[in-house]
Design a protein around this motif. Sequence first.
Motif, PDB file in Angstrom:
ATOM      1  N   PRO A   5       0.827  -1.211   0.000  1.00  0.00           N
ATOM      2  CA  PRO A   5       0.000   0.000   0.000  1.00  0.00           C
ATOM      3  C   PRO A   5       0.859   1.257   0.000  1.00  0.00           C
ATOM      4  O   PRO A   5       2.008   1.252   0.441  1.00  0.00           O
ATOM      5  CB  PRO A   5      -0.810  -0.128   1.292  1.00  0.00           C
ATOM      6  N   LEU A   6       0.265   2.339  -0.467  1.00  0.00           N
ATOM      7  CA  LEU A   6       0.990   3.603  -0.566  1.00  0.00           C
ATOM      8  C   LEU A   6       1.613   4.012   0.761  1.00  0.00           C
ATOM      9  O   LEU A   6       2.764   4.463   0.799  1.00  0.00           O
ATOM     10  CB  LEU A   6       0.032   4.703  -1.039  1.00  0.00           C
ATOM     11  N   ILE A   7       0.888   3.852   1.852  1.00  0.00           N
ATOM     12  CA  ILE A   7       1.416   4.298   3.140  1.00  0.00           C
ATOM     13  C   ILE A   7       2.646   3.497   3.542  1.00  0.00           C
ATOM     14  O   ILE A   7       3.536   4.015   4.216  1.00  0.00           O
ATOM     15  CB  ILE A   7       0.315   4.222   4.234  1.00  0.00           C
ATOM     16  N   GLN A   8       2.735   2.248   3.122  1.00  0.00           N
ATOM     17  CA  GLN A   8       3.918   1.454   3.474  1.00  0.00           C
ATOM     18  C   GLN A   8       5.157   1.985   2.763  1.00  0.00           C
ATOM     19  O   GLN A   8       6.247   2.038   3.349  1.00  0.00           O
ATOM     20  CB  GLN A   8       3.707  -0.017   3.137  1.00  0.00           C
ATOM     21  N   TYR A   9       5.004   2.384   1.506  1.00  0.00           N
ATOM     22  CA  TYR A   9       6.148   2.983   0.795  1.00  0.00           C
ATOM     23  C   TYR A   9       6.642   4.228   1.546  1.00  0.00           C
ATOM     24  O   TYR A   9       7.850   4.441   1.695  1.00  0.00           O
ATOM     25  CB  TYR A   9       5.747   3.376  -0.630  1.00  0.00           C
ATOM     26  N   ALA A  10       5.704   5.049   2.027  1.00  0.00           N
ATOM     27  CA  ALA A  10       6.085   6.275   2.722  1.00  0.00           C
ATOM     28  C   ALA A  10       6.795   5.970   4.038  1.00  0.00           C
ATOM     29  O   ALA A  10       7.803   6.601   4.381  1.00  0.00           O
ATOM     30  CB  ALA A  10       4.844   7.131   2.980  1.00  0.00           C
ATOM     31  N   VAL A  11       6.282   4.992   4.773  1.00  0.00           N
ATOM     32  CA  VAL A  11       6.903   4.627   6.048  1.00  0.00           C
ATOM     33  C   VAL A  11       8.293   4.032   5.822  1.00  0.00           C
ATOM     34  O   VAL A  11       9.249   4.345   6.547  1.00  0.00           O
ATOM     35  CB  VAL A  11       6.003   3.653   6.823  1.00  0.00           C
ATOM     36  N   GLU A  12       8.431   3.187   4.810  1.00  0.00           N
ATOM     37  CA  GLU A  12       9.745   2.613   4.515  1.00  0.00           C
ATOM     38  C   GLU A  12      10.739   3.696   4.120  1.00  0.00           C
ATOM     39  O   GLU A  12      11.925   3.631   4.485  1.00  0.00           O
ATOM     40  CB  GLU A  12       9.615   1.568   3.404  1.00  0.00           C
ATOM     41  N   GLU A  13      10.285   4.692   3.384  1.00  0.00           N
ATOM     42  CA  GLU A  13      11.160   5.810   3.018  1.00  0.00           C
ATOM     43  C   GLU A  13      11.621   6.557   4.262  1.00  0.00           C
ATOM     44  O   GLU A  13      12.796   6.935   4.388  1.00  0.00           O
ATOM     45  CB  GLU A  13      10.419   6.756   2.074  1.00  0.00           C
ATOM     46  N   ALA A  14      10.705   6.775   5.198  1.00  0.00           N
ATOM     47  CA  ALA A  14      11.051   7.472   6.434  1.00  0.00           C
ATOM     48  C   ALA A  14      12.038   6.658   7.262  1.00  0.00           C
ATOM     49  O   ALA A  14      13.012   7.202   7.798  1.00  0.00           O
ATOM     50  CB  ALA A  14       9.782   7.761   7.234  1.00  0.00           C
ATOM     51  N   LYS A  15      11.807   5.357   7.374  1.00  0.00           N
ATOM     52  CA  LYS A  15      12.719   4.501   8.135  1.00  0.00           C
ATOM     53  C   LYS A  15      14.118   4.542   7.533  1.00  0.00           C
ATOM     54  O   LYS A  15      15.123   4.623   8.250  1.00  0.00           O
ATOM     55  CB  LYS A  15      12.203   3.062   8.170  1.00  0.00           C
ATOM     56  N   ALA A  16      14.203   4.506   6.203  1.00  0.00           N
ATOM     57  CA  ALA A  16      15.503   4.527   5.525  1.00  0.00           C
ATOM     58  C   ALA A  16      16.230   5.851   5.726  1.00  0.00           C
ATOM     59  O   ALA A  16      17.453   5.918   5.582  1.00  0.00           O
ATOM     60  CB  ALA A  16      15.317   4.257   4.028  1.00  0.00           C
ATOM     61  N   ALA A  17      15.464   6.905   6.073  1.00  0.00           N
ATOM     62  CA  ALA A  17      16.064   8.224   6.308  1.00  0.00           C
ATOM     63  C   ALA A  17      16.443   8.435   7.770  1.00  0.00           C
ATOM     64  O   ALA A  17      16.928   9.503   8.133  1.00  0.00           O
ATOM     65  CB  ALA A  17      15.101   9.315   5.863  1.00  0.00           C
ATOM     66  N   GLY A  18      16.215   7.425   8.603  1.00  0.00           N
ATOM     67  CA  GLY A  18      16.594   7.528  10.003  1.00  0.00           C
ATOM     68  C   GLY A  18      15.508   8.015  10.937  1.00  0.00           C
ATOM     69  O   GLY A  18      15.769   8.300  12.109  1.00  0.00           O
ATOM     70  N   ILE A  19      14.268   8.103  10.456  1.00  0.00           N
ATOM     71  CA  ILE A  19      13.159   8.530  11.311  1.00  0.00           C
ATOM     72  C   ILE A  19      12.910   7.478  12.393  1.00  0.00           C
ATOM     73  O   ILE A  19      12.897   6.281  12.122  1.00  0.00           O
ATOM     74  CB  ILE A  19      11.885   8.761  10.477  1.00  0.00           C
ATOM     75  N   GLU A  20      12.695   7.964  13.618  1.00  0.00           N
ATOM     76  CA  GLU A  20      12.512   7.085  14.774  1.00  0.00           C
ATOM     77  C   GLU A  20      11.091   7.110  15.329  1.00  0.00           C
ATOM     78  O   GLU A  20      10.669   6.156  15.984  1.00  0.00           O
ATOM     79  CB  GLU A  20      13.478   7.496  15.889  1.00  0.00           C
ATOM     80  N   PRO A  39      16.458   7.083  -1.147  1.00  0.00           N
ATOM     81  CA  PRO A  39      15.122   7.595  -0.824  1.00  0.00           C
ATOM     82  C   PRO A  39      15.092   9.113  -0.735  1.00  0.00           C
ATOM     83  O   PRO A  39      16.033   9.748  -0.244  1.00  0.00           O
ATOM     84  CB  PRO A  39      14.828   6.937   0.530  1.00  0.00           C
ATOM     85  N   CYS A  40      14.011   9.703  -1.237  1.00  0.00           N
ATOM     86  CA  CYS A  40      13.910  11.158  -1.313  1.00  0.00           C
ATOM     87  C   CYS A  40      14.126  11.804   0.046  1.00  0.00           C
ATOM     88  O   CYS A  40      14.879  12.784   0.159  1.00  0.00           O
ATOM     89  CB  CYS A  40      12.546  11.549  -1.879  1.00  0.00           C
ATOM     90  N   LEU A  41      13.491  11.303   1.091  1.00  0.00           N
ATOM     91  CA  LEU A  41      13.651  11.929   2.398  1.00  0.00           C
ATOM     92  C   LEU A  41      15.086  11.829   2.901  1.00  0.00           C
ATOM     93  O   LEU A  41      15.578  12.745   3.557  1.00  0.00           O
ATOM     94  CB  LEU A  41      12.681  11.328   3.416  1.00  0.00           C
ATOM     95  N   LYS A  42      15.775  10.749   2.582  1.00  0.00           N
ATOM     96  CA  LYS A  42      17.192  10.618   2.956  1.00  0.00           C
ATOM     97  C   LYS A  42      18.008  11.707   2.259  1.00  0.00           C
ATOM     98  O   LYS A  42      18.888  12.334   2.868  1.00  0.00           O
ATOM     99  CB  LYS A  42      17.697   9.243   2.569  1.00  0.00           C
ATOM    100  N   GLN A  43      17.745  11.951   0.971  1.00  0.00           N
ATOM    101  CA  GLN A  43      18.426  13.035   0.265  1.00  0.00           C
ATOM    102  C   GLN A  43      18.178  14.372   0.960  1.00  0.00           C
ATOM    103  O   GLN A  43      19.087  15.194   1.114  1.00  0.00           O
ATOM    104  CB  GLN A  43      17.931  13.125  -1.180  1.00  0.00           C
ATOM    105  N   MET A  44      16.949  14.590   1.398  1.00  0.00           N
ATOM    106  CA  MET A  44      16.588  15.854   2.016  1.00  0.00           C
ATOM    107  C   MET A  44      17.284  16.036   3.365  1.00  0.00           C
ATOM    108  O   MET A  44      17.842  17.099   3.653  1.00  0.00           O
ATOM    109  CB  MET A  44      15.073  15.934   2.182  1.00  0.00           C
TER     110      MET A  44
END
Length: 290
Positions: free
Chosen positions: A37-52, A142-147
């Motif tokens: 699902p779309l929300i899982q892609y977003a959460v995985e992107e956040a996790k890859a960027a170090g979000i806790e 991941p985009c958020l990691k770049q940011m």
Amino acid sequence: MRRPVRKAIFPVGGLGTRFLPATKAMPKEMLPVVDKPLIQYAVEEAKAAGIEEFIFVTGRGKTAIENHFDREYELESVLESRGKEKELKDLTSLLLEAGSVTYMRQQEPLGLGHAVWCARNAIGDEPFAVLLADDLIQAGTPCLKQMIDNYQDTGGHLVAVMDVPREQTNRYGILDVVSEKGPLAKAKSLIEKPAPEDAPSTLSIIGRYVLDPSVFRELDKKERGAGGEIQLTDALAATLENVDFHGLRFDGTRFDCGSKAGFLEATIAFALERKDLGGRMRDILKKYTK
């Protein structure tokens, strides 16, 4: 050294009217692109960027999102008993660390700014990210990691941006750029959904933000903007005398999964990228595009 970006807000309270009747009983964020699902892609992107810490701002009828990231003991037991190790691993990989998830209700659909404001107490006085699941981004990094990597240099507010056709500026928040350095564009202001003839540029904000907490002081005013909603872009613009604002031209492809055509394009693109599906998908496309 700047304070780390540890928290992310996921505004998931929207009604998803453009996808009715599919979204009558299912949140639009649970619509699957291939098999996630779309929300899982977003959460995985956040996790890859170090979000806790993951903060979901929900609305009525969104319990499927909560269930998706929770344990499903019966299903796990069945998968284990049948030796389906890959499926079991995929299922358990969804789990977020206990205590790292917060769900809060946006009681009225008053816009993105209002959804972000609803999470103010969970954020406190530290920088934070906002991810819109409708904007699905295919990228090597991941985009958020770049940011977040660039945020160490910029501080302030940092948003993901891309150029759009001038006739589409009335669909986006648009930057008024004063200087550019590599992929970063420094802006002096931004305008929500300007008419093409009034747009200061074609550089538009898409659904990824790293924000200074000062924006909450403006959101507290609950001022209405375009469409009668509390606009996040208006609140950001009101802080720019004291807070630097940059847009990052990210490396990747953004799919507007808030539209049917964008959602279908994303499904094709992500399927083509898969080793187990790419060849078959190309055959299917050839069949229907002769």
